[in-house]
Write an enzyme that holds these catalytic residues in place. Structure first.
Site, PDB file in Angstrom:
ATOM      1  N   LYS A  17       0.827  -1.214   0.000  1.00 46.70           N
ATOM      2  CA  LYS A  17       0.000   0.000   0.000  1.00 46.70           C
ATOM      3  C   LYS A  17       0.864   1.267   0.000  1.00 46.70           C
ATOM      4  O   LYS A  17       0.595   2.192  -0.748  1.00 46.70           O
ATOM      5  CB  LYS A  17      -0.918   0.036   1.240  1.00 46.70           C
ATOM      6  CG  LYS A  17      -1.918  -1.107   1.313  1.00 46.70           C
ATOM      7  CD  LYS A  17      -2.936  -0.885   2.415  1.00 46.70           C
ATOM      8  CE  LYS A  17      -2.357  -0.800   3.815  1.00 46.70           C
ATOM      9  NZ  LYS A  17      -1.716  -2.051   4.282  1.00 46.70           N
ATOM     10  N   ARG A  92      -9.499   0.460   8.761  1.00 46.10           N
ATOM     11  CA  ARG A  92      -9.029  -0.904   9.021  1.00 46.10           C
ATOM     12  C   ARG A  92     -10.084  -1.724   9.758  1.00 46.10           C
ATOM     13  O   ARG A  92      -9.839  -2.886  10.059  1.00 46.10           O
ATOM     14  CB  ARG A  92      -7.772  -0.849   9.890  1.00 46.10           C
ATOM     15  CG  ARG A  92      -6.454  -0.984   9.098  1.00 46.10           C
ATOM     16  CD  ARG A  92      -5.352  -0.746  10.106  1.00 46.10           C
ATOM     17  NE  ARG A  92      -4.117  -1.413   9.802  1.00 46.10           N
ATOM     18  CZ  ARG A  92      -3.039  -0.777   9.328  1.00 46.10           C
ATOM     19  NH1 ARG A  92      -3.094   0.483   9.022  1.00 46.10           N
ATOM     20  NH2 ARG A  92      -1.923  -1.444   9.147  1.00 46.10           N
ATOM     21  N   ARG A 131      11.758  -5.935   5.133  1.00 51.62           N
ATOM     22  CA  ARG A 131      11.461  -4.539   4.801  1.00 51.62           C
ATOM     23  C   ARG A 131      12.347  -3.567   5.573  1.00 51.62           C
ATOM     24  O   ARG A 131      12.659  -3.777   6.744  1.00 51.62           O
ATOM     25  CB  ARG A 131       9.988  -4.259   5.125  1.00 51.62           C
ATOM     26  CG  ARG A 131       9.570  -2.837   4.830  1.00 51.62           C
ATOM     27  CD  ARG A 131       8.090  -2.707   4.722  1.00 51.62           C
ATOM     28  NE  ARG A 131       7.429  -2.728   6.006  1.00 51.62           N
ATOM     29  CZ  ARG A 131       6.142  -2.454   6.160  1.00 51.62           C
ATOM     30  NH1 ARG A 131       5.395  -2.180   5.106  1.00 51.62           N
ATOM     31  NH2 ARG A 131       5.591  -2.500   7.347  1.00 51.62           N
ATOM     32  N   ARG A 164      11.389  -1.360  11.021  1.00 55.41           N
ATOM     33  CA  ARG A 164      10.345  -0.980  11.973  1.00 55.41           C
ATOM     34  C   ARG A 164      10.282  -1.983  13.120  1.00 55.41           C
ATOM     35  O   ARG A 164      10.437  -3.179  12.907  1.00 55.41           O
ATOM     36  CB  ARG A 164       8.986  -0.956  11.262  1.00 55.41           C
ATOM     37  CG  ARG A 164       8.686   0.353  10.600  1.00 55.41           C
ATOM     38  CD  ARG A 164       7.478   0.295   9.715  1.00 55.41           C
ATOM     39  NE  ARG A 164       6.302  -0.321  10.318  1.00 55.41           N
ATOM     40  CZ  ARG A 164       5.094  -0.320   9.745  1.00 55.41           C
ATOM     41  NH1 ARG A 164       4.922   0.271   8.567  1.00 55.41           N
ATOM     42  NH2 ARG A 164       4.077  -0.896  10.325  1.00 55.41           N
TER      43      ARG A 164
HETATM   44  P1  AMP Z   1       0.967   0.575   9.142  1.00 58.24           P
HETATM   45  O1  AMP Z   1       2.127   1.489   8.987  1.00 58.24           O
HETATM   46  O2  AMP Z   1      -0.198   0.987   8.269  1.00 58.24           O
HETATM   47  O3  AMP Z   1       1.315  -0.881   8.974  1.00 58.24           O
HETATM   48  O4  AMP Z   1       0.446   0.746  10.653  1.00 58.24           O
HETATM   49  C1  AMP Z   1       1.278   0.424  11.764  1.00 58.24           C
HETATM   50  C2  AMP Z   1       0.439   0.290  13.004  1.00 58.24           C
HETATM   51  O5  AMP Z   1      -0.214   1.536  13.296  1.00 58.24           O
HETATM   52  C3  AMP Z   1      -0.683  -0.737  12.930  1.00 58.24           C
HETATM   53  O6  AMP Z   1      -0.243  -2.070  13.184  1.00 58.24           O
HETATM   54  C4  AMP Z   1      -1.619  -0.217  14.030  1.00 58.24           C
HETATM   55  O7  AMP Z   1      -1.137  -0.525  15.321  1.00 58.24           O
HETATM   56  C5  AMP Z   1      -1.511   1.295  13.835  1.00 58.24           C
HETATM   57  N1  AMP Z   1      -2.522   1.761  12.851  1.00 58.24           N
HETATM   58  C6  AMP Z   1      -2.295   2.277  11.619  1.00 58.24           C
HETATM   59  N2  AMP Z   1      -3.450   2.568  10.993  1.00 58.24           N
HETATM   60  C7  AMP Z   1      -4.444   2.227  11.856  1.00 58.24           C
HETATM   61  C8  AMP Z   1      -5.859   2.259  11.794  1.00 58.24           C
HETATM   62  N3  AMP Z   1      -6.516   2.690  10.704  1.00 58.24           N
HETATM   63  N4  AMP Z   1      -6.539   1.829  12.889  1.00 58.24           N
HETATM   64  C9  AMP Z   1      -5.916   1.403  13.998  1.00 58.24           C
HETATM   65  N5  AMP Z   1      -4.588   1.308  14.107  1.00 58.24           N
HETATM   66  C10 AMP Z   1      -3.840   1.725  13.052  1.00 58.24           C
END
Ligand code: AMP
Length: 223
Positions: A17, A92, A131, A164
């Protein structure tokens, strides 16, 4: 109402994404809104929101819906989004999808389409464990499939590449399970509304970008 090219990118963690959002935004002049990036930025700046988010992120869990939806509501009220945006990592959950619907209605705006990037779980685990991300501009790399020209340094901005905290195998498994339980139902939700476009997320990054851009251009051509 003329609807700007407001797109949601839906897919498992590691489905591409972020990479595809970056390309879409560059080619079609859209604004990239990644909730994970906003949380990480808050974490870096040691804000209250960042501290709250960290406890969930480290466990591969989702930050509570109301907190996340409020953050997105504020971001979508900013003027730069008016010519179109790509939402990456939001919504999400179904409650977040409903909250987004409300936010858009109040802003007299609409989501034009949801591009779902489909990638099997086995590939997700391989992708996430290798990654690396640029600390400055968030551009993603992979130790095998997408290496920078100079080890540990971002090609785009010269920033430092890092892994990360939540890209370790235990948290990756937890994130995948969170995805299947809470996020995957959104595929059907948006299919029923009639705005879902599915693309195959496997293959070379450039090929997936071509598919994503072609889908976005078809969507843009629909009035
Ligand atoms: P990402 O970078 O999109 O993989 O997000 C990393 C982490 O941020 C996720 O595993 C969640 O803990 C939190 N997070 C990101 N987007 C959301 C969302 N829409 N709702 C809840 N938690 C989120």
């Amino acid at each position: 109402m003329t609807v700007a090219l407001n797109i949601i990118l839906l897919g498992a963690p590691g489905s591409g994404k972020g990479t595809q959002a970056e390309q879409l935004c560059k080619q079609l002049e859209l604004v990239h809104i990644a909730t994970g990036d906003i949380f990480r930025e808050n974490l870096k700046n040691k804000t209250t929101l960042g501290e709250l988010a960290q406890s969930y992120m480290n466990l591969g869990k989702l930050v509570p819906d109301d907190v996340t939806a409020n953050m997105v509501k504020d971001r979508l009220a900013e003027p730069d989004v008016k010519n179109g945006f790509v939402l990456d990592g939001f919504p999400r959950t179904l409650p977040q999808a409903h909250a987004l619907m409300d936010i858009m209605t109040k802003l007299n705006n609409k989501i034009k389409a949801v591009i779902y990037i489909n990638v099997p779980d086995e590939e997700i685990v391989e992708r996430l464990s290798g990654r690396r991300i640029c600390r400055s501009c968030q551009k993603p790399y992979h130790v095998m499939f997408s290496r920078p020209a100079k080890e540990g340094v971002c090609d785009s901005c010269g920033g430092e590449l890092y892994q990360r905290d939540d890209d370790n195998p235990t948290t990756v498994r937890a994130r995948l399970s969170t995805y299947h339980n809470q996020t995957a139902p959104l595929v059907d939700y948006y299919k029923k509304i009639g705005i879902l476009v599915e693309i195959e997320g496997q293959g070379a990054v450039a090929e997936v970008t071509e598919r994503t851009l072609a889908a976005a251009r078809r969507i843009a051509a629909q009035s």
